[in-house]
Design a protein around this motif. Sequence first.
Motif, PDB file in Angstrom:
ATOM      1  N   GLY A  14       0.814  -1.213   0.000  1.00  0.00           N
ATOM      2  CA  GLY A  14       0.000   0.000   0.000  1.00  0.00           C
ATOM      3  C   GLY A  14       0.843   1.256   0.000  1.00  0.00           C
ATOM      4  N   LEU A  15       1.934   1.245   0.765  1.00  0.00           N
ATOM      5  CA  LEU A  15       2.828   2.408   0.805  1.00  0.00           C
ATOM      6  C   LEU A  15       3.501   2.629  -0.543  1.00  0.00           C
ATOM      7  CD1 LEU A  15       4.457   1.710   4.274  1.00  0.00           C
ATOM      8  CD2 LEU A  15       2.900   3.599   3.738  1.00  0.00           C
ATOM      9  N   ALA A  16       3.985   1.540  -1.151  1.00  0.00           N
ATOM     10  CA  ALA A  16       4.636   1.657  -2.455  1.00  0.00           C
ATOM     11  C   ALA A  16       3.652   2.163  -3.504  1.00  0.00           C
ATOM     12  CB  ALA A  16       5.229   0.317  -2.869  1.00  0.00           C
ATOM     13  N   ALA A  17       2.425   1.630  -3.472  1.00  0.00           N
ATOM     14  CA  ALA A  17       1.412   2.052  -4.439  1.00  0.00           C
ATOM     15  C   ALA A  17       1.016   3.508  -4.219  1.00  0.00           C
ATOM     16  CB  ALA A  17       0.184   1.150  -4.337  1.00  0.00           C
ATOM     17  N   SER A  18       0.943   3.923  -2.959  1.00  0.00           N
ATOM     18  CA  SER A  18       0.584   5.303  -2.658  1.00  0.00           C
ATOM     19  C   SER A  18       1.626   6.269  -3.216  1.00  0.00           C
ATOM     20  CB  SER A  18       0.457   5.483  -1.141  1.00  0.00           C
ATOM     21  OG  SER A  18       0.213   6.835  -0.813  1.00  0.00           O
ATOM     22  N   VAL A 163      -6.445   9.430  -0.973  1.00  0.00           N
ATOM     23  CA  VAL A 163      -7.244   8.643  -0.041  1.00  0.00           C
ATOM     24  C   VAL A 163      -7.815   7.408  -0.733  1.00  0.00           C
ATOM     25  CG1 VAL A 163      -9.383   8.635   1.314  1.00  0.00           C
ATOM     26  CG2 VAL A 163      -7.812  10.581   1.472  1.00  0.00           C
ATOM     27  N   ALA A 164      -8.329   7.585  -1.943  1.00  0.00           N
ATOM     28  CA  ALA A 164      -8.929   6.472  -2.676  1.00  0.00           C
ATOM     29  C   ALA A 164      -7.915   5.357  -2.917  1.00  0.00           C
ATOM     30  CB  ALA A 164      -9.500   6.966  -4.010  1.00  0.00           C
ATOM     31  N   VAL A 165      -6.691   5.710  -3.326  1.00  0.00           N
ATOM     32  CA  VAL A 165      -5.660   4.699  -3.583  1.00  0.00           C
ATOM     33  C   VAL A 165      -5.349   3.916  -2.314  1.00  0.00           C
ATOM     34  CG1 VAL A 165      -3.209   4.387  -4.113  1.00  0.00           C
ATOM     35  CG2 VAL A 165      -4.624   5.859  -5.568  1.00  0.00           C
ATOM     36  N   LEU A 166      -5.150   4.595  -1.213  1.00  0.00           N
ATOM     37  CA  LEU A 166      -4.826   3.922   0.043  1.00  0.00           C
ATOM     38  C   LEU A 166      -5.976   3.047   0.525  1.00  0.00           C
ATOM     39  CD1 LEU A 166      -2.980   6.914   1.682  1.00  0.00           C
ATOM     40  CD2 LEU A 166      -1.992   4.625   1.411  1.00  0.00           C
ATOM     41  N   GLU A 167      -7.204   3.513   0.357  1.00  0.00           N
ATOM     42  CA  GLU A 167      -8.362   2.710   0.767  1.00  0.00           C
ATOM     43  C   GLU A 167      -8.505   1.468  -0.107  1.00  0.00           C
ATOM     44  OE1 GLU A 167     -11.306   6.066   2.767  1.00  0.00           O
ATOM     45  OE2 GLU A 167     -11.587   5.502   0.661  1.00  0.00           O
ATOM     46  N   LEU A 168      -8.237   1.598  -1.388  1.00  0.00           N
ATOM     47  CA  LEU A 168      -8.318   0.443  -2.287  1.00  0.00           C
ATOM     48  C   LEU A 168      -7.302  -0.626  -1.906  1.00  0.00           C
ATOM     49  CD1 LEU A 168      -8.800   2.299  -5.689  1.00  0.00           C
ATOM     50  CD2 LEU A 168     -10.368   0.586  -4.739  1.00  0.00           C
ATOM     51  N   ALA A 180      -6.560   1.243  -8.421  1.00  0.00           N
ATOM     52  CA  ALA A 180      -5.687   2.330  -7.978  1.00  0.00           C
ATOM     53  C   ALA A 180      -4.977   2.961  -9.163  1.00  0.00           C
ATOM     54  CB  ALA A 180      -4.673   1.817  -6.965  1.00  0.00           C
ATOM     55  N   LEU A 181      -4.544   2.128 -10.105  1.00  0.00           N
ATOM     56  CA  LEU A 181      -3.909   2.639 -11.321  1.00  0.00           C
ATOM     57  C   LEU A 181      -4.900   3.459 -12.138  1.00  0.00           C
ATOM     58  CD1 LEU A 181      -1.597   2.828 -13.331  1.00  0.00           C
ATOM     59  CD2 LEU A 181      -2.246   0.568 -14.208  1.00  0.00           C
ATOM     60  N   GLU A 182      -6.153   3.037 -12.171  1.00  0.00           N
ATOM     61  CA  GLU A 182      -7.173   3.794 -12.898  1.00  0.00           C
ATOM     62  C   GLU A 182      -7.392   5.164 -12.265  1.00  0.00           C
ATOM     63  OE1 GLU A 182     -10.513   1.192 -12.808  1.00  0.00           O
ATOM     64  OE2 GLU A 182      -9.711  -0.162 -14.348  1.00  0.00           O
ATOM     65  N   VAL A 183      -7.384   5.212 -10.928  1.00  0.00           N
ATOM     66  CA  VAL A 183      -7.504   6.491 -10.226  1.00  0.00           C
ATOM     67  C   VAL A 183      -6.330   7.399 -10.579  1.00  0.00           C
ATOM     68  CG1 VAL A 183      -7.421   7.588  -7.948  1.00  0.00           C
ATOM     69  CG2 VAL A 183      -8.863   5.579  -8.315  1.00  0.00           C
ATOM     70  N   SER A 184      -5.135   6.804 -10.605  1.00  0.00           N
ATOM     71  CA  SER A 184      -3.939   7.580 -10.925  1.00  0.00           C
ATOM     72  C   SER A 184      -3.957   8.071 -12.367  1.00  0.00           C
ATOM     73  CB  SER A 184      -2.693   6.723 -10.673  1.00  0.00           C
ATOM     74  OG  SER A 184      -1.520   7.460 -10.927  1.00  0.00           O
ATOM     75  N   THR A 185      -4.408   7.215 -13.271  1.00  0.00           N
ATOM     76  CA  THR A 185      -4.477   7.591 -14.689  1.00  0.00           C
ATOM     77  C   THR A 185      -5.404   8.780 -14.896  1.00  0.00           C
ATOM     78  OG1 THR A 185      -4.019   5.320 -15.398  1.00  0.00           O
ATOM     79  CG2 THR A 185      -5.083   6.777 -16.996  1.00  0.00           C
ATOM     80  N   GLU A 186      -6.538   8.771 -14.202  1.00  0.00           N
ATOM     81  CA  GLU A 186      -7.467   9.902 -14.295  1.00  0.00           C
ATOM     82  C   GLU A 186      -6.804  11.187 -13.817  1.00  0.00           C
ATOM     83  OE1 GLU A 186     -11.712  11.398 -12.347  1.00  0.00           O
ATOM     84  OE2 GLU A 186     -10.549   9.784 -11.438  1.00  0.00           O
ATOM     85  N   GLY A 187      -6.102  11.100 -12.687  1.00  0.00           N
ATOM     86  CA  GLY A 187      -5.428  12.281 -12.168  1.00  0.00           C
ATOM     87  C   GLY A 187      -4.324  12.774 -13.085  1.00  0.00           C
ATOM     88  N   ARG A 188      -3.614  11.854 -13.725  1.00  0.00           N
ATOM     89  CA  ARG A 188      -2.549  12.245 -14.653  1.00  0.00           C
ATOM     90  C   ARG A 188      -3.125  12.995 -15.849  1.00  0.00           C
ATOM     91  NH1 ARG A 188      -0.415   7.496 -15.504  1.00  0.00           N
ATOM     92  NH2 ARG A 188      -1.441   7.127 -17.483  1.00  0.00           N
ATOM     93  N   ARG A 189      -4.271  12.550 -16.340  1.00  0.00           N
ATOM     94  CA  ARG A 189      -4.909  13.236 -17.472  1.00  0.00           C
ATOM     95  C   ARG A 189      -5.321  14.653 -17.082  1.00  0.00           C
ATOM     96  NH1 ARG A 189      -8.681   8.035 -18.945  1.00  0.00           N
ATOM     97  NH2 ARG A 189      -7.168   6.903 -20.228  1.00  0.00           N
ATOM     98  N   VAL A 190      -5.819  14.799 -15.866  1.00  0.00           N
ATOM     99  CA  VAL A 190      -6.210  16.126 -15.393  1.00  0.00           C
ATOM    100  C   VAL A 190      -4.991  17.041 -15.325  1.00  0.00           C
ATOM    101  CG1 VAL A 190      -7.073  17.413 -13.408  1.00  0.00           C
ATOM    102  CG2 VAL A 190      -8.241  15.325 -14.132  1.00  0.00           C
ATOM    103  N   LEU A 191      -3.903  16.542 -14.743  1.00  0.00           N
ATOM    104  CA  LEU A 191      -2.712  17.378 -14.604  1.00  0.00           C
ATOM    105  C   LEU A 191      -2.095  17.693 -15.956  1.00  0.00           C
ATOM    106  CD1 LEU A 191      -1.062  18.739 -12.388  1.00  0.00           C
ATOM    107  CD2 LEU A 191       0.524  16.821 -12.497  1.00  0.00           C
ATOM    108  N   ARG A 192      -2.117  16.725 -16.869  1.00  0.00           N
ATOM    109  CA  ARG A 192      -1.583  16.991 -18.213  1.00  0.00           C
ATOM    110  C   ARG A 192      -2.377  18.108 -18.878  1.00  0.00           C
ATOM    111  NH1 ARG A 192       1.994  14.384 -21.099  1.00  0.00           N
ATOM    112  NH2 ARG A 192       1.909  12.445 -19.888  1.00  0.00           N
ATOM    113  N   ALA A 193      -3.691  18.105 -18.706  1.00  0.00           N
ATOM    114  CA  ALA A 193      -4.527  19.158 -19.285  1.00  0.00           C
ATOM    115  C   ALA A 193      -4.207  20.510 -18.646  1.00  0.00           C
ATOM    116  CB  ALA A 193      -5.999  18.812 -19.095  1.00  0.00           C
TER     117      ALA A 193
END
Length: 203
Positions: A14-18, A163-168, A180-193
């Motif tokens: 969980g720590l590594a994934a976070s 929070v979502a990644v850690l809870e998952l 968790a990867l899907e959550v991260s991918t969504e956030g990456r798209r937002v930041l890229r935009a």
Amino acid sequence: MSLVDLIARADERGLAASGLACLDRCVPLLGGDDEVLRPLWSSLADGGADGDAWGERLAKARAELDCADPSADTVPGLGPDPAPGSGSGAETEAETEAAVSDEDRAAALARRMLATAPGDPCASALRAWADACSAAALQIHRLLDVAADGDGPLVAAERRRQVAVLELLAGRGAGGLRPALEVSTEGRRVLRAVVSRRARGRS
């Protein structure tokens, strides 16, 4: 449960994934493509961050993104303090910081996240890294947020994703890695935009 509590209670995976998820969402600042950290996610699915694959794939990601040395960043407020007698006074620091953009500071924080990832991690090293990545990712989103003060929409969304990644991972173990990867991918798209929009605004 708070973000701090979730990090405190997380296991090694969980720590590594976070930490990895925080870094993954910030890849647009490093000039990397969206798949550059995918091998690290795979190593977590295969055996966790304690396997040989993690260290090897981490080294490869650093080489691809040129993030091998955490001391290389000299962005004001992020690098080490000036050595005594070096002549780097407050006036020089203020002038330098004024010339550095928020994007530069954000990119330096992202580089440091990757550069300081533990290559041969134990639970304590991963916890320290995950905690640092959480703070850095929130600061990155704060620097790029449209809100002048406090937690604007970009920061609030990043906190929810952390929070979502850690809870998952806490609830599903290895089975939580894909969502968790899907959550991260969504956030990456937002930041890229966001990064793209800010670049257009400067042109």
